[in-house]
Design an enzyme around this catalytic site. Structure first.
Site, short mmCIF file in Angstrom:
data_model
loop_
_atom_site.label_atom_id
_atom_site.label_comp_id
_atom_site.label_asym_id
_atom_site.label_seq_id
_atom_site.Cartn_x
_atom_site.Cartn_y
_atom_site.Cartn_z
N ASP A 286 -9.99 -4.87 -0.17
CA ASP A 286 -8.92 -4.10 0.46
C ASP A 286 -9.54 -3.35 1.65
O ASP A 286 -10.74 -3.39 1.88
CB ASP A 286 -8.24 -3.16 -0.54
CG ASP A 286 -6.83 -2.78 -0.07
OD1 ASP A 286 -6.51 -2.99 1.13
OD2 ASP A 286 -6.03 -2.27 -0.88
C1 NOJ Z 1 -4.28 -1.35 2.19
C2 NOJ Z 1 -3.37 -1.74 1.07
O1 NOJ Z 1 -3.86 -1.21 -0.15
C3 NOJ Z 1 -3.16 -3.23 0.92
O2 NOJ Z 1 -2.13 -3.44 -0.01
C4 NOJ Z 1 -2.85 -3.87 2.24
O3 NOJ Z 1 -2.64 -5.24 2.07
C5 NOJ Z 1 -3.99 -3.59 3.20
N1 NOJ Z 1 -4.12 -2.15 3.38
C6 NOJ Z 1 -3.79 -4.27 4.55
O4 NOJ Z 1 -2.79 -3.68 5.26
#
Ligand code: NOJ
Length: 760
Positions: A286
């Site tokens: 993430d």
């Molecule tokens: C953080 C989030 O937790 C995740 O769900 C998302 O896909 C990513 N950012 C990318 O935007």
């Protein structure tokens, strides 16, 4: 013989040791294998780097710098936060024309609930319990997103969530692993279709692996502490279902699992995901979750990057820990080139499956956005899915459906609030395209007189408003005083036949980094509702939220309540469809609604206690609260209709089954009311005795059926041998012989039951 032993055994031994390694670093796809052989170590590391050039939603403190230079230097494997064939062509051309090996980029995006045609938030659409509809919605989202050049979607989010304080409960399918698994699989099928290289399908990324929904105290990015038995039985099934459905990538979660952050957790990413579940795709972190392991206390950036790679992470989102430290780690013997090759191979294979090597521009057709985005057909689907997501919580004196005549007072801070219709995590949607409730009602009932008054601010709390308004004005505190706002609404209500009050949360009061400790309606809105009730007019609350709220006080008032979540781009039209009865609501809650925050976590598949509460009274030394019943305000699976249904004639095809046999459950469902309607028939199982404590009840089947008024239908549901299985104390997936009870009915509280025995 000895000679043979001496000559061949060491050879065989080496082969046995090396083969798995070779298998992981050698691709079966000739093109990928040839490429790997040509690549330098630096080029391989470059493929493991995922960047965002900015301009989209940044969900962390960092935005990638010098993206163009890095692409040209072969230091980027993919991008996200960029959209449109023209823009993407520029970066894809950099990768194809200006790098030595011409490897195309993955283009990712968060298409969480629709692309430009925004569907209801996922917690809302899950309340439809309609797998065909959800698959269709994912399919359409893929058509739109790919028309805009996207080939990789950071969805489905399948984290089981039993704590509505956690704002991201909005993004998933609620509390239940059985329903969650079905939805996860439907969404993957919808996004990926039959062929990933088809230019209208995109690669799914199941997230957040794993257990992110169990963040302690409902606070985002917090620690998770969970035993393996609970993990396997309650939290892991939807990830596995997505992988079994073919999800080609996985995103790790921010939390730790058994003390090791998921992003660097070898047990999770290799032992479980690959060795046990057989996952063949690639794993992405993430947003800066590799770097965040430094803060978690696992070492410096080089250490945590090496740890993550060795654990089985293939791609590093935004943090550039891989890019900046892996070469050094190879030089110092902390990681091997094979480990880097293995990660690179997985990413290249994904690009191959998407058809990007054959044609890097296959998702970049300038004529498609116009043809495929925000079409009338897509908006129609958004309207359909929104109306199916609504849950009728209460219909006081059968006030609903409304008639399209007379004077309607439409009040409340969300009644004419375009900015709050799409819901959280809709970065690709455009709030300006949303239909407000005021517009929807006026269009649907041109012969009614519909007056509007705001009545109250979403909240009068200036500090809260600031926190919620990060992506634009969601809470707009009116220039008029609260007293003036309220008076206007009350005057309007007094002159009207009926009041529709649209109340609840602004979109960014739920979602990422939007945890709350108080789940009641903000004070300003509570006051408005109370004052409206005092007018004596019939009142319908249209409730918007990204999570279960605590509405015990409002429930006691003489009001009707329709829960509409954040309904998406067709909000107003869908709300009108249901309020006026064009569509009879059929949504059922996929997360339990507590009476008070103190009951959280609260969910239907709780364990028995040795000291159950006494029925109807408080008793000391029992498992109860001094100040609240144990029961929720609304149980899992709950939702009313404008009609009524009765369940009868429950019968099983056998009373004893063997381990390989299925059980067929039959019943009669009768529509006893005045409207045609749909009902989600739910099946729950209770294991009466087993080696580890069973839940009181667990969802094990459901069927959505349509029944014309006055008619009966026969419904059958099947329990398969798999449905009786669970992970025991040794984490073996088994069914244990003995007595079982099945419950069928309209929600998880249903008491119509039958028994059967599972024989040895
Ligand atoms: C953080 C989030 O937790 C995740 O769900 C998302 O896909 C990513 N950012 C990318 O935007």
């Amino acid at each position: 013989m000895n000679i043979i032993k001496k000559t061949f055994l060491p050879f065989l031994f080496h082969l046995a040791i090396l083969y798995p390694l070779l298998g992981q670093t050698k691709s079966e796809i000739p093109l990928v294998q040839e490429l790997l052989q040509k690549m330098t170590l630096e080029e391989k590391i470059g493929q493991l780097n995922l960047l965002t050039p900015g301009g989209g939603v940044a969900t962390g403190a960092v935005i990638s710098q010098n993206v163009e230079e890095k692409i040209k230097a072969g230091q980027v494997g993919g991008l996200f936060g960029i959209a449109g064939p023209a823009k993407i062509r520029i970066v894809q051309e950099l990768a194809i024309r200006q790098t030595r090996l011409k490897i195309p980029l993955l283009i990712g995006s968060d298409v969480i609930h629709g692309y430009k045609t925004t569907f209801p938030i996922p917690l809302g659409s899950s309340a439809s319990w309609d797998m065909e509809l959800l698959e269709r919605a994912a399919r359409m989202a893929a058509r739109e997103a790919t028309a805009d050049g996207i080939n990789w979607n950071f969805s489905p989010m399948v984290d089981i969530a039993r704590d509505p304080r956690w704002g991201r409960i909005a993004e998933g399918a609620g509390e239940d692993p059985y329903l969650g698994s079905a939805i996860a699989a439907a969404m993957v099928r919808g996004y990926q279709g039959e062929d990933l290289s088809d230019s209208t399908t995109m690669m799914a990324c199941v997230k957040h692996f794993a257990l992110y929904g169990a963040s302690q105290a409902g606070r985002d990015y917090h620690s998770v502490d969970m035993g393996r038995v609970k993990m396997f039985n309650q939290y892991l099934p939807p990830y596995k279902a997505a992988i079994d459905a073919g999800a080609a990538s996985v995103m790790t979660s921010f939390n730790d699992v058994d003390g090791v952050p998921a992003t660097g957790n070898r047990w999770l990413l290799t032992n479980l995901l690959r060795d046990t579940w057989g996952f063949q795709g690639f794993v992405v972190s993430d947003y800066t979750s590799v770097n965040e392991m430094v803060a978690h206390g696992l070492g410096n950036l080089q250490t945590v990057s090496a740890l993550s790679l060795k654990a089985g992470l293939d791609m590093d989102m935004v943090g550039e820990g891989f890019l900046t430290t892996l070469k050094k780690s190879v030089d110092e013997g902390k990681v091997t080139e094979e480990e880097i090759t293995r990660a690179c191979l997985r990413i290249l294979e994904a690009k191959y499956k998407l058809g990007l090597f054959e044609d890097p521009f296959r998702y970049l057709d300038d004529s498609r956005p116009k043809k495929d985005i925000l079409t009338a057909e897509h908006r129609e689907l958004a309207r359909e899915i929104a109306s199916r997501s609504f849950v009728l919580l209460k219909n006081h004196q059968d006030v609903l459906p409304l008639r399209k005549k007379g004077k309607i007072a439409l009040v409340g801070p969300l009644a004419d609030s375009r900015n709050n219709m799409l819901g959280t995590w809709a970065p690709t949607g455009n709030p300006n395209l949303a239909v407000t409730i005021l517009e929807g009602l006026k269009k649907a009932a041109p012969n009614s007189s519909i007056g509007y008054a705001k009545g109250a601010n979403i909240t009068d709390d200036v500090e809260l408003a600031k926190r919620v308004n990060v992506f634009g004005p969601r809470v707009v505190i009116d220039e008029r005083t609260p007293e003036v706002l309220l008076k206007e609404a009350i005057d309007l209500a007094k002159q009207s036949d009926i009041v529709v009050a649209v109340v609840g949360e602004a979109t960014e009061m739920s979602g990422e980094a939007a945890s709350r400790t108080n789940l009641s309606l903000p004070k300003a809105q509570k006051k408005m509702i109370q004052a409206l009730v005092e007018t004596g007019k019939p009142i319908v609350l249209v409730l918007m939220s990204g999570r279960p709220l605590v509405i015990s006080e409002e429930f006691e008032l003489p009001v009707s309540i329709l829960q509409v979540w954040h309904p998406g781009v067709e909000a107003g039209n869908a709300v009108a469809d249901v309020l006026f009865g064009t569509y009879n609501p059929s949504g059922k809650l996929t997360a339990t609604w507590p009476r008070t925050v103190g009951q959280i976590p609260i969910y239907h598949s709780v364990k028995h206690t040795g000291r159950p509460p006494a029925t109807g009274e408080f008793k000391k030394f029992r498992s109860n609260y001094l100040d609240s019943p144990n029961t929720p305000l609304f149980p899992f699976g709950y939702g009313l209709s404008y009609t009524t249904f009765t369940y009868s004639d429950l019968h099983l095809d056998k009373t004893e089954i063997g381990p390989e046999e299925s059980l067929i459950i039959g019943l009669t469902l009768t529509n006893t009311g005045d409207f045609d309607g749909e009902e989600v028939v739910q099946l729950y199982l209770r294991d009466m005795e087993r080696s580890i404590t069973p839940p009181v009840k667990q969802l094990k089947g459901f069927k959505k059926v349509s029944v014309p008024k006055g008619e009966s239908v026969q419904v059958t549901l099947t329990l398969s041998p798999e449905d009786l299985k669970f992970y025991n104390g040794e984490l073996q997936f088994v069914a244990e012989p003995g007595d079982f009870e099945v419950f069928v009915g309209t929600d998880s509280d249903s008491s119509l039951k039958a028994s059967f025995v599972l024989k040895q």
